[in-house]
Write an enzyme that holds these catalytic residues in place. Structure first.
Site, PDB file in Angstrom:
ATOM      1  N   GLU A 108      46.875  45.927  35.320  1.00 23.91           N
ATOM      2  CA  GLU A 108      47.688  45.873  36.543  1.00 23.91           C
ATOM      3  C   GLU A 108      47.501  44.559  37.296  1.00 23.91           C
ATOM      4  O   GLU A 108      48.443  44.027  37.885  1.00 23.91           O
ATOM      5  CB  GLU A 108      47.347  47.058  37.461  1.00 23.91           C
ATOM      6  CG  GLU A 108      47.922  48.381  37.018  1.00 23.91           C
ATOM      7  CD  GLU A 108      47.187  48.988  35.836  1.00 23.91           C
ATOM      8  OE1 GLU A 108      47.789  49.816  35.132  1.00 23.91           O
ATOM      9  OE2 GLU A 108      46.003  48.629  35.606  1.00 23.91           O
ATOM     10  N   HIS A 146      46.492  59.996  38.904  1.00 26.32           N
ATOM     11  CA  HIS A 146      47.928  59.879  38.652  1.00 26.32           C
ATOM     12  C   HIS A 146      48.767  60.399  39.820  1.00 26.32           C
ATOM     13  O   HIS A 146      49.901  59.975  40.002  1.00 26.32           O
ATOM     14  CB  HIS A 146      48.320  60.643  37.384  1.00 26.32           C
ATOM     15  CG  HIS A 146      47.834  59.994  36.119  1.00 26.32           C
ATOM     16  ND1 HIS A 146      46.503  59.775  35.875  1.00 26.32           N
ATOM     17  CD2 HIS A 146      48.505  59.533  35.043  1.00 26.32           C
ATOM     18  CE1 HIS A 146      46.371  59.197  34.686  1.00 26.32           C
ATOM     19  NE2 HIS A 146      47.571  59.030  34.166  1.00 26.32           N
TER      20      HIS A 146
END
Length: 326
Positions: free
Chosen positions: A61, A130
């Site tokens: 990321e 998540h």
């Protein structure tokens, strides 16, 4: 002409329109190319626009964020995907340290025209990291616009607005809404303005202010309340930063009672900010304190316990009655 679309289809449609509309738009992230993304949000886009414009990145990321910043400085309009928003910690420097202050740092000569898309939200039994609702973290950073649609029509129009916006936008997509219902969505390009809330249901007795999946829960709660003669007005913030204070205050002045609903933990911010803004501007219009419906202040639980932990329409009904009966 319109067609019935799920929210995920509306998002794919918005991406396709903007890739076609502007050759500087680039879509990239983990598995977004050949695979079409973990939720198929980018399905078919690499085939249509080629690997130079829709491409996979390594599982990093921080690299995705750095790439987005560099591309934006060269005049591109990157639309990076963070595969799940719980992974945003890896890219916080690029978002809050770089994108958010680019216009200021460069004296207005550079912009970070970046739209960071990411799924989040509970109720679909995902693994740890998540489902976390981290929008409060984003809204606390000046220089970022933070959008959370609650339905397919808004999702498409807001995503097109976000990609065309010259400043960085965090665009959060609640996983539970991706395929839970369809609605009529125009096939052509259209925009929904950033920073403008929407009154989803008119009412005179109490204002229920929500965003994301909690808008649907609030509408369900409003139907329950109606059976008991309570007319609830439901406001969908749509953009959680900047807040549309005018729409909120117009409603609160009419109803004189309000609750603010978020899926995130109570300490996590958006609802607290809305309550503070209402108090700053309208305390004398209120007949009762403004209360919050939110998750407990704990780490998001493992999926076997998430239904107990997540706020639902019953919690909203209960809190609304508390305010009505104050």
């Amino acid at each position: 002409m319109g067609q019935q679309m799920t929210m995920i289809q509306a998002i794919t449609d918005a991406l396709r329109i903007e890739l076609k509309n502007d050759e500087n738009v680039l879509v990239f992230g983990e598995d977004v190319g050949k695979n079409g993304g973990v939720f198929r949000a980018t399905e078919g886009l690499q085939d249509e626009f080629g690997e130079d414009r829709v491409f996979d990145t390594p599982l990093a990321e921080s690299g995705i964020g750095g790439l987005a910043v560099g591309l934006a400085l060269e005049g591109f309009r990157p639309v990076p995907e963070i595969q799940f928003f719980g992974f945003v910690y890896e890219v916080m420097d690029a978002i809050s340290g770089q994108m958010a202050r680019m216009r200021y740092r460069s004296g207005g000569t550079k912009t970070a025209s970046i739209t960071v898309r990411s799924p989040f939200g509970g109720g679909v039994h995902t693994p740890e990291l998540h489902a976390d609702s981290l929008e409060g973290l984003m809204a606390q950073q000046p220089g970022l616009k933070v959008i959370i649609p609650s339905n397919p029509y808004d999702a498409k129009g807001l995503l097109i607005s976000a990609i065309r916006d010259n400043d960085p936008v965090i665009f959060l997509e609640h996983m539970k809404l991706y395929r839970s219902f369809r609605e009529e969505v125009p096939e052509e390009a259209y925009t929904v303005p950033i920073g403008v809330a929407d009154v989803k249901r008119e009412g005179k007795d109490i204002s229920i202010i929500a965003y994301g999946a909690m808008v649907q829960s609030s509408l369900k709660a409003a139907e329950e309340l109606q059976k008991e003669g309570i007319e609830a007005e439901v406001i969908d913030l749509r953009t959680v930063s900047p807040l549309d204070i005018d729409t909120i205050m117009e409603s609160v002045k009419k109803t004189s009672r309000a609750i603010v609903v978020q899926e995130a933990q109570k300490q996590a911010g958006i609802a607290a900010n809305v309550v503070a803004e209402i108090n700053d501007r309208g305390i004398l219009h209120l007949e009762a304190p403004v209360l919050r419906v939110a998750a407990p202040d704990t780490v998001y639980p493992f999926s076997a316990a998430e239904e107990v932990w997540l706020p639902n329409h019953k919690d909203i009904v209960e809190k609304a009655k508390q305010v009505i009966n104050f």
